[in-house]
Structures are given as structure tokens and as C-alpha cells.
Design an enzyme around this catalytic site. Structure first.
Site, mmCIF file in Angstrom:
data_model
loop_
_atom_site.group_PDB
_atom_site.id
_atom_site.type_symbol
_atom_site.label_atom_id
_atom_site.label_comp_id
_atom_site.label_asym_id
_atom_site.label_seq_id
_atom_site.Cartn_x
_atom_site.Cartn_y
_atom_site.Cartn_z
ATOM 1 N N GLU A 26 1.152 -1.353 -0.139
ATOM 2 C CA GLU A 26 0.030 0.107 0.229
ATOM 3 C C GLU A 26 0.928 1.006 -0.163
ATOM 4 O O GLU A 26 1.970 1.128 1.013
ATOM 5 C CB GLU A 26 -0.853 0.100 0.973
ATOM 6 N N HIS A 27 0.847 2.376 -1.296
ATOM 7 C CA HIS A 27 1.408 3.591 -1.134
ATOM 8 C C HIS A 27 3.213 3.378 -1.498
ATOM 9 O O HIS A 27 3.966 3.405 -0.972
ATOM 10 C CB HIS A 27 1.690 4.443 0.271
ATOM 11 N N GLY A 111 -17.003 5.393 -3.160
ATOM 12 C CA GLY A 111 -16.120 6.160 -1.645
ATOM 13 C C GLY A 111 -15.854 5.208 -0.645
ATOM 14 O O GLY A 111 -15.599 5.591 0.785
ATOM 15 N N GLY A 113 -13.601 3.393 -0.822
ATOM 16 C CA GLY A 113 -12.025 3.288 -1.451
ATOM 17 C C GLY A 113 -11.884 1.618 -2.291
ATOM 18 O O GLY A 113 -10.697 1.007 -1.874
ATOM 19 N N SER A 117 -13.392 4.620 -9.017
ATOM 20 C CA SER A 117 -12.938 5.833 -10.624
ATOM 21 C C SER A 117 -12.415 4.671 -11.382
ATOM 22 O O SER A 117 -12.403 4.624 -12.663
ATOM 23 C CB SER A 117 -12.001 7.110 -10.175
ATOM 24 N N ASP A 161 -4.494 1.042 -8.946
ATOM 25 C CA ASP A 161 -5.953 0.973 -9.248
ATOM 26 C C ASP A 161 -5.844 0.746 -10.502
ATOM 27 O O ASP A 161 -7.134 -0.191 -10.558
ATOM 28 C CB ASP A 161 -6.604 1.756 -8.409
HETATM 29 C C1 GLA Z 1 -4.636 5.078 -4.030
HETATM 30 C C2 GLA Z 1 -3.893 6.159 -5.338
HETATM 31 C C3 GLA Z 1 -3.056 4.092 -6.182
HETATM 32 C C4 GLA Z 1 -2.683 3.708 -3.954
HETATM 33 C C5 GLA Z 1 -2.987 3.663 -3.277
HETATM 34 C C6 GLA Z 1 -2.052 3.078 -1.730
HETATM 35 O O1 GLA Z 1 -5.631 4.419 -4.065
HETATM 36 O O2 GLA Z 1 -5.049 5.907 -6.378
HETATM 37 O O3 GLA Z 1 -2.382 4.603 -6.808
HETATM 38 O O4 GLA Z 1 -1.566 4.874 -4.987
HETATM 39 O O5 GLA Z 1 -4.157 4.358 -2.856
HETATM 40 O O6 GLA Z 1 -2.029 2.756 -1.873
#
Ligand code: GLA
Length: 367
Positions: A26-27, A111, A113, A117, A161
Site C-alpha cells: 500500500e502506497h 467512496g 476506497g 473511479s 488501481d
Molecule cells: C490510491 C491511489 C493508488 C495507490 C493507493 C495506495 O488508491 O489511487 O494509486 O497509491 O491509494 O496504495
């Protein structure tokens, strides 16, 4: 309004695409790193036909919202920006796209997560590819979708994503290398099932904090003398960074390592442990969790059969994902949800997203 009414008959092309649930990494995408999402069983559907009045007409059945604009002007901010972004970027690659009527609807929780989109972008691009016959591959679709999100919806996202929506499926993990875009499907640990529950907390701070964390990661990479945090090999140098760069970098580097361990084919127990460690790292080092995500992840961990649980996505709200022994999944999901909802006060309530609740399946309406 349904699609038949919007088009006055059948559309000329249609397509669908899923959202994503990230399991590890993540991130890490904006640090050129590794990640391991699955697709959601819920999907967004987009249908298209030529428009004969020189205008684009977009209709979201989910939002009951209609957007109309001349072919040489632009969509107002909102769901139309994602669709228009895809159209304009396909045009920029030399494909003639005439004015269109576009219908979309989704059974993804917007919304929460789960990247509704990205699902809208990829479904739009697939529908355009079906209508116009251009031969962009699925990785290129993900790259165009990411540009649409950045340039037209003004969200400074990474590529995870869109890659997940374009290439993942709900039953197999998709390993992604954000630098090379190398990707491959990896099976979930044997005998396990995923549970996903939304906290019911909208992700208010997500965008500003996302950008702040990105800058901190870039600063950490600069101080370490590497192109991106993916290139870090010297953990002692990370530990010597000033705060908050030390903890931000420690999260990213450790999460990359967790993904690389997970794709070696580990068992469910170890995979669950890695998910817990990922959550603690996001909570303590990357600082993108909130009390509701912590409470929900813990409520999941406390259930029999749950091997590990964590927040998923950018943070500051949204959903948690757990890995569970399959035979316990249904009862663990229900008990975790009840535990989360029983917290004191009138706080946000949870919502089971995966396994897809029975009513959800029955209410699905296809184009
Ligand atoms: C959002 C961003 C992704 C990614 C995640 C965290 O979903 O769109 O590109 O950075 O946060 O992992």
C-alpha cells in the site's frame, strides 16, 4: 432511467470493469514498488452509442445525473470528468472519437476506497475499444486511465488501481511492479477467502494527506540518493533519516518486502501475519489509518478462522480486508460487522462488501 430508455433501444457497444481490493503493498506504487491487489466481484458497466446532435451526453444511473456538453467543450467536474478524460486521451493518441451518448452504472460502493473511479475509467476505455476497434492492450488502457484520473479528475494517483481494474480478477491476486508494469496472477493461499467490510467513514483527508505523504517519500528518496524508495537496499540509512521521512520510508520499504515474500507462495497463516504487519506499518509509520479502520481490522482479527486483517486503499476511511479460512468466512464476517457496529455512540456503521451480500446479488441490474 435505464439504458434502453437512455438510448431509445440497444446501445452500440458496452463493457464492464471491476474495482480493486489491495492485499499487500500500500502506497508503494508511487514509489515504483510492488503490490498485490485482487479485483472486486462488483463491476461498473458502461454502454455507448453515437450521438447525432454534436454533443456528448453522459448519464450515471447510479447517481441519477446527466451531463451534456458540446463536442469542442468540456464536462463539468464530477463523474463526467473521468469519462471525458478517457475520450480525450484516446483522441490524443490519434483515434477519431465522435460525440457519444454514454450510460454508466455500478454496484461498487462509491467512496469505500475500492476504486470505483478506476472501474469507471477502464469500463469506459473498454467500451470505446469495442465501439471503435482500436487495438490498445490492457496495460495501455491502465496507463491511459491513470492519466485521465490525474489530468481530468485532478487526483494525483499511482497506477495500481487502473492496473488492477484492467488486469485482475476476483479470485487471484495480481502482482504488479509499478516501475516496469510487469504483472502476473498469483493464487490466494489455499483454503482461504477474502472478507471486505466498509467502515462507513468517508475519506475526507485522503487527497491532501496522500499528496503530503508522496512528497515525504520523494524527499526520503532524495536524501537516500535513490531514484525511488523501491531502490533502497540499506535499511540502516533509512533508520538514519530525519522524521517523518524515516517512518514513511520504513513503511514503503517493508511493504515492498512483504509483497515479494507473499508471491513466493506462502501459506495462509504467514500471509495473514503479513497483512497484520502491513496494517500496523500503515497505522504507525505511514500514519494513514483512523480509529475506525483500526477497530474494524481488530474486530476481524478477533474472529475464529481469520488469519489477518488490514485497512485497504489510501486510508483515512474506506474499507478493511481480511484473509479467512473459507469455512469460517461467512460467520466471521457477520460477527466482525456486529462487533464493529456495537461500538459506543452513533458512530459510522459497517457494511459488508465481500463476500457480496445475497440481497446485493439479487438487486443487480445489467445493462
Ligand atoms: C490510491 C491511489 C493508488 C495507490 C493507493 C495506495 O488508491 O489511487 O494509486 O497509491 O491509494 O496504495
Amino acid at each position: 432511467m435505464n439504458a434502453a430508455l437512455f438510448f431509445g433501444g440497444a446501445p452500440e457497444a458496452s463493457a464492464s470493469a471491476p474495482g480493486r481490493v489491495n492485499l499487500l503493498g500500500e502506497h508503494t506504487d508511487h514509489n515504483d514498488g510492488y503490490m498485490l491487489p485482487v479485483a472486486t466481484p462488483q463491476r461498473t458497466e458502461v454502454a455507448l452509442s453515437l450521438s447525432h446532435d454534436g454533443h456528448f451526453h453522459f448519464y450515471s444511473a447510479t447517481l441519477d445525473s446527466h451531463v451534456t456538453f458540446a463536442h469542442d467543450s468540456s464536462a463539468p467536474p464530477g463523474f463526467g470528468s473521468y469519462i471525458e478524460g478517457c475520450i480525450r486521451l484516446v483522441q490524443a493518441r490519434g483515434v477519431a472519437v465522435p460525440p457519444l451518448r454514454v450510460f454508466c452504472q455500478t454496484n461498487l460502493a462509491v467512496g469505500s476506497g475500492l476504486s470505483s473511479s478506476a472501474a469507471l475509467e477502464i469500463a469506459t476505455l473498454r467500451a470505446l475499444r469495442n465501439l471503435l476497434g482500436f487495438d490498445f492492450d490492457d496495460v495501455l488502457l491502465a496507463q491511459i486511465a491513470q492519466r485521465a484520473e490525474i489530468e481530468f479528475a485532478h487526483v494525483n494517483c499511482g497506477i495500481m488501481d487502473q492496473m488492477a481494474s484492467s488486469l485482475a480478477d476476483p479470485d487471484t491476486m495480481l502482482f504488479i511492479d509499478a516501475r516496469t508494469l510487469e504483472h502476473r496472477l498469483v493464487p490466494l493461499p489455499a483454503g482461504t477467502t477474502l472478507i471486505v467490510i466498509d467502515t462507513g467513514v468517508a475519506r475526507k483527508l485522503a487527497a491532501s494527506k496522500y499528496n503530503e505523504r508522496r512528497s515525504e517519500c520523494q524527499e526520503a528518496a532524495r536524501l537516500l540518493g535513490v531514484k525511488a524508495l523501491r531502490d533502497v537496499t540499506d535499511m540502516a540509512a533509512v533508520e538514519a533519516l530525519p522524521e517523518p521521512m524515516r517512518r514513511r520510508a520504513r513503511h514503503v520499504v517493508s511493504d515492498d518486502l512483504r509483497v515479494l515474500e507473499a508471491i513466493e507462495g506462502i501459506d495462509g497463516a504467514r500471509f495473514g501475519e503479513l497483512m497484520n504487519l502491513c496494517h500496523y506499518s500503515l497505522r504507525d509509520d505511514y500514519e494513514v489509518s483512523i480509529p475506525e479502520l483500526d477497530a474494524l481490522a481488530q474486530a476481524l482479527r478477533d474472529q475464529e478462522g481469520v488469519l489477518g486483517a488490514r485497512m485497504t486503499g489510501a486510508g483515512f476511511g474506506g474499507a478493511c480486508v481480511a484473509l479467512c479460512r473459507t469455512e469460517y468466512a461467512e460467520q466471521a464476517a457477520a460477527a466482525a460487522l456486529a462487533r464493529y457496529d456495537s461500538r459506543a455512540g452513533n458512530g459510522p456503521r459497517g457494511r459488508l462488501l465481500i463476500p457480496v451480500p445475497h440481497e446485493g446479488k439479487e438487486n443487480d441490474e445489467s445493462i
